[in-house]
Design a protein around this motif. Structure first.
Motif, mmCIF file in Angstrom:
data_model
loop_
_atom_site.group_PDB
_atom_site.id
_atom_site.type_symbol
_atom_site.label_atom_id
_atom_site.label_comp_id
_atom_site.label_asym_id
_atom_site.label_seq_id
_atom_site.Cartn_x
_atom_site.Cartn_y
_atom_site.Cartn_z
ATOM 1 N N GLY A 172 24.308 -22.807 6.046
ATOM 2 C CA GLY A 172 24.544 -23.148 4.651
ATOM 3 C C GLY A 172 25.232 -24.486 4.451
ATOM 4 N N ASN A 173 25.954 -24.957 5.477
ATOM 5 C CA ASN A 173 26.650 -26.244 5.398
ATOM 6 C C ASN A 173 26.133 -27.243 6.422
ATOM 7 N N ASP A 174 24.868 -27.154 6.765
ATOM 8 C CA ASP A 174 24.301 -28.056 7.766
ATOM 9 C C ASP A 174 24.158 -29.462 7.184
ATOM 10 N N PRO A 175 24.844 -30.462 7.754
ATOM 11 C CA PRO A 175 24.734 -31.816 7.222
ATOM 12 C C PRO A 175 23.368 -32.452 7.443
ATOM 13 N N PHE A 176 22.559 -31.853 8.319
ATOM 14 C CA PHE A 176 21.198 -32.352 8.546
ATOM 15 C C PHE A 176 20.202 -31.747 7.553
#
Length: 228
Positions: A172-176
Protein backbone atom coordinates in the motif's frame (compact mmCIF):
# COMPACT_ATOMS: atom_id res chain seq x y z
CA UNK A 1 12.33 -25.71 6.47
CA UNK A 2 12.49 -22.35 4.72
CA UNK A 3 13.12 -19.46 7.05
CA UNK A 4 13.96 -15.80 6.62
CA UNK A 5 16.95 -14.12 8.17
CA UNK A 6 17.09 -10.97 10.28
CA UNK A 7 17.44 -8.79 7.21
CA UNK A 8 14.10 -9.72 5.75
CA UNK A 9 11.92 -10.53 8.74
CA UNK A 10 9.93 -13.59 9.57
CA UNK A 11 6.93 -14.95 7.74
CA UNK A 12 4.61 -17.93 7.51
CA UNK A 13 6.56 -21.18 7.68
CA UNK A 14 5.77 -24.88 7.74
CA UNK A 15 7.78 -27.14 10.04
CA UNK A 16 7.16 -30.02 7.64
CA UNK A 17 8.28 -28.16 4.52
CA UNK A 18 10.50 -30.34 2.31
CA UNK A 19 14.23 -29.73 2.24
CA UNK A 20 15.20 -27.56 -0.74
CA UNK A 21 17.42 -28.80 -3.54
CA UNK A 22 19.52 -26.66 -5.81
CA UNK A 23 20.25 -26.84 -9.52
CA UNK A 24 22.80 -24.82 -11.48
CA UNK A 25 21.68 -23.97 -15.01
CA UNK A 26 24.03 -22.54 -17.67
CA UNK A 27 22.60 -19.67 -19.71
CA UNK A 28 23.98 -17.22 -22.27
CA UNK A 29 24.17 -14.68 -19.43
CA UNK A 30 26.12 -17.01 -17.13
CA UNK A 31 25.17 -19.71 -14.65
CA UNK A 32 21.79 -19.31 -12.96
CA UNK A 33 20.67 -21.22 -9.90
CA UNK A 34 17.30 -22.70 -8.98
CA UNK A 35 16.37 -23.64 -5.44
CA UNK A 36 13.52 -26.11 -5.60
CA UNK A 37 11.00 -26.58 -2.78
CA UNK A 38 9.00 -29.56 -3.98
CA UNK A 39 5.37 -30.32 -3.30
CA UNK A 40 4.65 -33.99 -2.55
CA UNK A 41 1.95 -34.13 -5.24
CA UNK A 42 2.55 -31.08 -7.43
CA UNK A 43 0.08 -29.91 -10.03
CA UNK A 44 1.94 -26.71 -10.98
CA UNK A 45 5.27 -24.91 -10.57
CA UNK A 46 5.65 -21.34 -9.37
CA UNK A 47 8.98 -19.94 -10.58
CA UNK A 48 9.89 -16.66 -8.90
CA UNK A 49 12.99 -14.52 -9.19
CA UNK A 50 14.39 -11.71 -7.06
CA UNK A 51 14.69 -8.01 -7.70
CA UNK A 52 17.63 -5.83 -8.66
CA UNK A 53 18.61 -5.10 -5.07
CA UNK A 54 18.40 -8.46 -3.34
CA UNK A 55 18.13 -12.20 -3.65
CA UNK A 56 15.83 -15.10 -2.93
CA UNK A 57 16.03 -14.37 0.81
CA UNK A 58 13.37 -11.67 0.30
CA UNK A 59 10.56 -12.03 2.82
CA UNK A 60 7.81 -12.45 0.21
CA UNK A 61 9.63 -15.16 -1.74
CA UNK A 62 10.48 -17.04 1.44
CA UNK A 63 6.89 -16.84 2.70
CA UNK A 64 5.58 -18.32 -0.55
CA UNK A 65 8.23 -21.05 -0.53
CA UNK A 66 7.21 -22.00 3.00
CA UNK A 67 3.47 -22.13 2.40
CA UNK A 68 2.67 -23.19 -1.16
CA UNK A 69 4.22 -26.69 -1.42
CA UNK A 70 1.59 -27.92 1.05
CA UNK A 71 -1.01 -26.84 -1.52
CA UNK A 72 0.48 -28.82 -4.39
CA UNK A 73 2.61 -25.99 -5.76
CA UNK A 74 6.30 -26.68 -6.27
CA UNK A 75 8.19 -23.43 -5.77
CA UNK A 76 11.33 -22.66 -7.77
CA UNK A 77 13.36 -19.76 -6.38
CA UNK A 78 15.46 -18.43 -9.23
CA UNK A 79 18.77 -16.60 -8.85
CA UNK A 80 19.82 -14.69 -11.92
CA UNK A 81 23.41 -15.18 -13.16
CA UNK A 82 24.58 -11.82 -11.83
CA UNK A 83 23.62 -12.85 -8.30
CA UNK A 84 25.22 -16.27 -8.67
CA UNK A 85 28.41 -14.56 -9.80
CA UNK A 86 28.43 -12.42 -6.66
CA UNK A 87 27.85 -9.10 -8.40
CA UNK A 88 26.04 -6.32 -6.55
CA UNK A 89 24.52 -4.45 -9.48
CA UNK A 90 21.92 -5.97 -11.79
CA UNK A 91 22.58 -5.85 -15.54
CA UNK A 92 20.30 -4.34 -18.18
CA UNK A 93 16.76 -5.72 -18.62
CA UNK A 94 17.80 -7.40 -21.88
CA UNK A 95 20.42 -9.43 -20.03
CA UNK A 96 17.94 -10.37 -17.30
CA UNK A 97 15.57 -11.64 -19.99
CA UNK A 98 18.40 -13.67 -21.54
CA UNK A 99 19.12 -15.38 -18.23
CA UNK A 100 15.43 -16.15 -17.65
CA UNK A 101 14.98 -17.58 -21.14
CA UNK A 102 18.06 -19.75 -20.70
CA UNK A 103 16.86 -21.36 -17.50
CA UNK A 104 13.24 -21.79 -18.58
CA UNK A 105 13.70 -25.33 -19.99
CA UNK A 106 14.83 -26.46 -16.52
CA UNK A 107 11.74 -24.89 -14.97
CA UNK A 108 9.46 -26.59 -17.49
CA UNK A 109 11.23 -29.98 -17.48
CA UNK A 110 8.62 -31.63 -15.25
CA UNK A 111 5.90 -31.07 -17.83
CA UNK A 112 3.73 -29.28 -15.27
CA UNK A 113 2.27 -25.82 -15.95
CA UNK A 114 4.72 -23.12 -14.90
CA UNK A 115 3.67 -19.78 -13.48
CA UNK A 116 6.31 -17.15 -14.29
CA UNK A 117 6.87 -14.77 -11.43
CA UNK A 118 9.20 -12.52 -9.57
CA UNK A 119 9.49 -9.49 -7.39
CA UNK A 120 10.32 -6.00 -8.69
CA UNK A 121 12.77 -6.38 -11.61
CA UNK A 122 11.97 -10.10 -11.61
CA UNK A 123 8.29 -9.27 -12.06
CA UNK A 124 9.13 -7.18 -15.10
CA UNK A 125 11.09 -10.07 -16.61
CA UNK A 126 8.13 -12.43 -16.08
CA UNK A 127 5.74 -9.97 -17.73
CA UNK A 128 8.01 -9.42 -20.73
CA UNK A 129 8.75 -13.08 -21.43
CA UNK A 130 5.96 -15.19 -19.92
CA UNK A 131 3.73 -15.59 -22.97
CA UNK A 132 6.69 -16.18 -25.28
CA UNK A 133 8.02 -18.99 -23.08
CA UNK A 134 4.69 -20.73 -22.61
CA UNK A 135 4.00 -19.80 -18.98
CA UNK A 136 0.50 -20.51 -17.72
CA UNK A 137 0.23 -17.20 -15.84
CA UNK A 138 2.31 -14.36 -14.38
CA UNK A 139 2.80 -13.38 -10.73
CA UNK A 140 4.15 -9.87 -10.20
CA UNK A 141 5.24 -9.05 -6.65
CA UNK A 142 5.99 -5.37 -6.00
CA UNK A 143 5.80 -4.51 -9.69
CA UNK A 144 7.92 -1.34 -10.15
CA UNK A 145 5.34 0.69 -12.03
CA UNK A 146 7.65 3.70 -12.10
CA UNK A 147 10.86 4.94 -10.44
CA UNK A 148 10.16 6.56 -7.06
CA UNK A 149 8.90 10.10 -7.50
CA UNK A 150 8.65 9.76 -11.30
CA UNK A 151 5.14 8.52 -12.14
CA UNK A 152 5.49 9.89 -15.66
CA UNK A 153 8.02 7.14 -16.41
CA UNK A 154 5.47 4.36 -16.32
CA UNK A 155 6.27 0.72 -17.06
CA UNK A 156 2.60 -0.14 -17.20
CA UNK A 157 2.88 -1.33 -20.80
CA UNK A 158 4.96 -4.31 -19.65
CA UNK A 159 2.23 -5.40 -17.27
CA UNK A 160 -0.62 -4.72 -19.68
CA UNK A 161 1.22 -6.54 -22.44
CA UNK A 162 1.84 -9.75 -20.47
CA UNK A 163 -0.89 -11.55 -22.43
CA UNK A 164 -1.53 -14.07 -19.64
CA UNK A 165 -3.63 -14.31 -16.48
CA UNK A 166 -1.73 -12.12 -14.05
CA UNK A 167 -1.75 -11.22 -10.38
CA UNK A 168 -0.03 -8.12 -9.01
CA UNK A 169 0.57 -8.02 -5.25
CA UNK A 170 1.53 -4.50 -4.21
CA UNK A 171 2.35 -2.83 -0.92
CA UNK A 172 0.00 0.00 0.00
CA UNK A 173 2.97 2.35 0.51
CA UNK A 174 5.21 1.15 -2.31
CA UNK A 175 7.15 4.16 -3.65
CA UNK A 176 7.53 2.36 -6.99
CA UNK A 177 3.77 2.47 -7.44
CA UNK A 178 0.88 2.42 -4.98
CA UNK A 179 -2.12 0.22 -5.86
CA UNK A 180 -4.29 3.23 -6.75
CA UNK A 181 -1.75 4.28 -9.40
CA UNK A 182 -2.07 1.10 -11.45
CA UNK A 183 -3.93 1.32 -14.75
CA UNK A 184 -7.02 -0.71 -15.40
CA UNK A 185 -6.28 -3.89 -17.26
CA UNK A 186 -6.77 -7.64 -17.61
CA UNK A 187 -5.07 -8.58 -14.37
CA UNK A 188 -5.89 -8.99 -10.69
CA UNK A 189 -4.49 -6.54 -8.14
CA UNK A 190 -4.10 -7.42 -4.46
CA UNK A 191 -2.91 -4.96 -1.82
CA UNK A 192 -0.84 -5.57 1.27
CA UNK A 193 -1.86 -2.60 3.43
CA UNK A 194 0.95 -0.36 4.69
CA UNK A 195 3.59 -2.46 2.92
CA UNK A 196 6.60 -0.87 1.25
CA UNK A 197 8.47 -2.21 -1.80
CA UNK A 198 9.73 -5.15 0.28
CA UNK A 199 6.34 -5.63 2.01
CA UNK A 200 7.75 -4.36 5.28
CA UNK A 201 5.14 -2.58 7.39
CA UNK A 202 5.85 0.18 9.94
CA UNK A 203 5.81 -0.82 13.60
CA UNK A 204 3.04 1.71 14.19
CA UNK A 205 0.81 0.15 11.53
CA UNK A 206 -2.31 -1.69 12.73
CA UNK A 207 -1.20 -4.60 10.55
CA UNK A 208 1.73 -6.61 11.90
CA UNK A 209 4.53 -8.01 9.73
CA UNK A 210 3.37 -11.60 10.05
CA UNK A 211 -0.19 -10.60 9.21
CA UNK A 212 1.03 -8.68 6.18
CA UNK A 213 2.82 -11.76 4.85
CA UNK A 214 -0.23 -13.89 5.55
CA UNK A 215 -2.24 -11.43 3.45
CA UNK A 216 0.26 -11.79 0.62
CA UNK A 217 0.35 -15.58 0.80
CA UNK A 218 -3.43 -15.78 0.97
CA UNK A 219 -3.84 -13.63 -2.14
CA UNK A 220 -1.31 -15.68 -4.11
CA UNK A 221 -2.65 -19.02 -2.89
CA UNK A 222 -6.25 -18.18 -3.77
CA UNK A 223 -5.29 -16.89 -7.21
CA UNK A 224 -3.20 -19.97 -8.01
CA UNK A 225 -5.99 -22.29 -6.85
CA UNK A 226 -8.36 -20.56 -9.26
CA UNK A 227 -6.02 -21.36 -12.16
CA UNK A 228 -6.42 -25.08 -11.62
Amino acid sequence: MIETDDKTGSGPTRASAPAPRTETVPTDAGDARITWIDAKKPWTVLAVSHGAGGGIEARDLQALAAALPAEGVTVALVEQPWRVAGKKVAPAPKTLDTGWRGLWPALAASGLPVIAGGRSAGARVACRTGAELGASAVLALSFPLHPPGKPEKSRGDELLGAGLPALVVQGGNDPFGKPAEFPEGPYTLAEVPYGDHGFAVPKRAPLGQEEALETLVGAVSGWIAALR
